[in-house]
Design a protein around this motif. Sequence first.
Motif, PDB file in Angstrom:
ATOM      1  N   LEU A 280     -53.485  47.628  55.056  1.00 33.12           N
ATOM      2  CA  LEU A 280     -53.959  46.256  55.218  1.00 33.12           C
ATOM      3  C   LEU A 280     -54.206  45.815  56.650  1.00 33.12           C
ATOM      4  CD1 LEU A 280     -51.823  44.417  52.507  1.00 33.12           C
ATOM      5  CD2 LEU A 280     -54.163  45.235  52.351  1.00 33.12           C
ATOM      6  N   LEU A 281     -53.753  46.607  57.627  1.00 32.44           N
ATOM      7  CA  LEU A 281     -53.932  46.209  59.013  1.00 32.44           C
ATOM      8  C   LEU A 281     -54.699  47.277  59.789  1.00 32.44           C
ATOM      9  CD1 LEU A 281     -50.545  44.637  60.215  1.00 32.44           C
ATOM     10  CD2 LEU A 281     -52.715  43.459  59.778  1.00 32.44           C
ATOM     11  N   PRO A 282     -55.987  47.076  60.037  1.00 33.68           N
ATOM     12  CA  PRO A 282     -56.702  47.999  60.930  1.00 33.68           C
ATOM     13  C   PRO A 282     -56.036  48.011  62.308  1.00 33.68           C
ATOM     14  CG  PRO A 282     -58.223  46.499  59.811  1.00 33.68           C
ATOM     15  CD  PRO A 282     -56.849  46.001  59.522  1.00 33.68           C
ATOM     16  N   GLN A 283     -56.192  49.090  63.029  1.00 27.73           N
ATOM     17  CA  GLN A 283     -55.552  49.256  64.327  1.00 27.73           C
ATOM     18  C   GLN A 283     -55.764  48.040  65.232  1.00 27.73           C
ATOM     19  OE1 GLN A 283     -53.929  52.391  64.880  1.00 27.73           O
ATOM     20  NE2 GLN A 283     -52.924  51.318  66.570  1.00 27.73           N
ATOM     21  N   GLU A 284     -56.964  47.496  65.235  1.00 27.31           N
ATOM     22  CA  GLU A 284     -57.267  46.387  66.142  1.00 27.31           C
ATOM     23  C   GLU A 284     -56.603  45.077  65.738  1.00 27.31           C
ATOM     24  OE1 GLU A 284     -60.717  46.809  63.169  1.00 27.31           O
ATOM     25  OE2 GLU A 284     -59.417  48.125  64.351  1.00 27.31           O
ATOM     26  N   ASP A 285     -56.068  45.008  64.502  1.00 25.91           N
ATOM     27  CA  ASP A 285     -55.438  43.766  64.033  1.00 25.91           C
ATOM     28  C   ASP A 285     -53.914  43.819  64.068  1.00 25.91           C
ATOM     29  OD1 ASP A 285     -57.845  42.534  63.528  1.00 25.91           O
ATOM     30  OD2 ASP A 285     -57.902  43.115  61.404  1.00 25.91           O
ATOM     31  N   ARG A 286     -53.324  44.924  64.465  1.00 28.90           N
ATOM     32  CA  ARG A 286     -51.878  45.078  64.305  1.00 28.90           C
ATOM     33  C   ARG A 286     -51.059  44.135  65.184  1.00 28.90           C
ATOM     34  NH1 ARG A 286     -51.364  51.599  63.002  1.00 28.90           N
ATOM     35  NH2 ARG A 286     -52.595  51.416  61.077  1.00 28.90           N
ATOM     36  N   ALA A 287     -51.608  43.769  66.319  1.00 27.88           N
ATOM     37  CA  ALA A 287     -50.878  42.831  67.183  1.00 27.88           C
ATOM     38  C   ALA A 287     -50.824  41.437  66.575  1.00 27.88           C
ATOM     39  CB  ALA A 287     -51.532  42.764  68.563  1.00 27.88           C
ATOM     40  N   ARG A 288     -51.678  41.167  65.570  1.00 25.26           N
ATOM     41  CA  ARG A 288     -51.691  39.847  64.916  1.00 25.26           C
ATOM     42  C   ARG A 288     -51.045  39.879  63.537  1.00 25.26           C
ATOM     43  NH1 ARG A 288     -56.896  37.607  63.811  1.00 25.26           N
ATOM     44  NH2 ARG A 288     -57.808  39.698  63.691  1.00 25.26           N
ATOM     45  N   GLY A 289     -50.570  41.063  63.107  1.00 23.04           N
ATOM     46  CA  GLY A 289     -49.994  41.185  61.775  1.00 23.04           C
ATOM     47  C   GLY A 289     -48.683  40.426  61.642  1.00 23.04           C
ATOM     48  N   VAL A 290     -48.427  39.890  60.453  1.00 23.99           N
ATOM     49  CA  VAL A 290     -47.188  39.162  60.176  1.00 23.99           C
ATOM     50  C   VAL A 290     -46.612  39.641  58.841  1.00 23.99           C
ATOM     51  CG1 VAL A 290     -46.076  36.906  59.923  1.00 23.99           C
ATOM     52  CG2 VAL A 290     -48.114  37.133  61.356  1.00 23.99           C
TER      53      VAL A 290
END
Length: 476
Positions: free
Chosen positions: A161-171
Motif C-alpha cells: 500500500l505504500l510506494p517507496q516515495e510515499d513511505r515518509a508520509r505513511g501512517v
Amino acid sequence: MEFAMEVQKRQLGELLEEFIPTLLSRYEGMKEEPVYREGDESTIRRLRERGIPREGRPVRQVFEEMEKEVYANQTLVQHPRCFACIPSPVSLFSWMGEVMTSGYDPHAGCWINASTASCIEQEVIRWMCSLAGYPHTGSGLFVSGGSMANLTALTAARDKLLPQEDRARGVAYVSEQTHSSVAKGLHILGFAPQQVRVIPTDELFRMRVDRLEAAIREDRAAGRKPFAVIATAGTTNTGSIDPLEEIGSLCEREGLWMHVDGAYGASLLVSEEQREKLRGIERSNSISWDAHKWLMQTYGCSAVLVRDGQDLVHSFAVHPEYLEDAVIQEGQLNYWDLGPELTRPARSLKLWATLQVMGTDRMGQAIDHGCAMARLAEESLRRCPGWEIVCPAQQAIVNFRYAPAGVEEGALDGLNQRIAQAVTASGYAQILTTQLKGKKVLRICCPNPETAEEDIRTTIQLLDRLARELTQERIA
C-alpha cells in the motif's frame, strides 16, 4: 576421537532413558512444586565462573548441572497456579514433537529439503486460515513468535500500500493497548514515532472506532497516507478484543490494510463456544497467531496468516543462483519465499502432532476451561470486601486491585505491588501486576487446563489474607 564420541552417545542414551520418566513424574506432581524459584547468588556465581572449556566435560556432569542448576530455577509456567502470563502450559505431545523435530532437524526453508514437513505446514496453515474465514487464496507460515508474525505482516502491508516515495508520509494506527512488538516492528520497517497513531480505548480497553475514523480523516486532510490499522484480538493486559467487524468495515471503506494481532486471542477460533467473539476477523488482511500462547506449544511456535498469499511472495521471494535447484511444482511451497528466514526449523510439526493426538474438540474445551476459570476468579474476588474489579474477565484474564476503605489512593499502587510480591514469595501461586488507567493492578491469567476451581479459590483466599496483613502492617 571416534571412540570417545561412541562412549558419549551411549552415555547420552542412558541419561535420556532416566530423564523421560523423571520429567513425566514431575508433571504428575507439579502442584507440589513451588511456582517460582530463583537461582541464589552462589548458583549464579558458579555458572558465571564456569566459562567455556577448551576440553569437553563428561556428558553426565553437564546434564546434571543443567537439570539441577539451570532448569530448576525458573517460573513454572506449566504450574496450575502460575497466573502470571498468557503463554499456556506445554502439552507433552508438543514436547514429543519438539524432541523429534530437533532430533531429525529438517530444514524447512524449501520443499526439496523437507517435502513432508512442508506439506504438514501447508495443511496446518490451511486449517488455521479456514478457521479465520479466509478464502482459498489464504496462506502463511510459521515463525518464532508474535513479534516476528506482526513484523512479517506489516512488511507485506507496507509493500502493498505504500510506494517507496510515499513511505515518509505513511501512517499506521494502533490502540493504547496494542502490544509493544507492533511499535517495534514499525520502527524496524523505518517508520518514525509520529507515523504511528495511538487511538484511545473504551471502558473495556477496546479501540474506539469513532476516534480511529476521526484520526484517519485528520491525517488524510494533512496530506498523510494512512495505510494500516492494527486491531487486537486479546490484549496482553486485559484480553480485550477490539471491535473487529467495525474496524473491518472502516478499513474496506478507506482502502487500508487490517492486521489483527491475535497472538493470544486467535485461539478462540478453535472453540465452538468462544469463536463468535472474533466475528469480523475474516475481514482482515493478516493475522498473527501464537500457538505457544493458548494451544499448549513449546516456544516458539507462531503463525502469520494472510488473506492473499501473493502479498508475502511479493515482499519476501528472492531467487539467487545458489537456490536454483529448489524449484517447486504446483501445490508445493518454498517457505523462504513467504518470510524473512532462509534457514528455518519445522515449527509446525509439534502443533500438528498435538492436534493429531488431542483432536480439536479437546483443544477447544481447554480454551473454554480457561475462560471459565477467569470468570470464577472474578466472582470470587467480588465476594471479598475491599477488592475492586478494574476490568472484568475477558477470555482467560481478569484485572483487579485491593482498594480498601481508609487507604489513600496514592498508597494503593505500592500496596498492590507488595501483594503481588508476597504471593510470588509464598511459592503457592504467582500473580504479577500491570498498569491500567494509571493504576497499578493485579492480573490473573488462566490458560492452564489443569487449573482446578479449588486452585482459584485457594489463591483468592491467599490474596485476601496477604492483602489484609499488609494493610495492617502499614497502619501499625
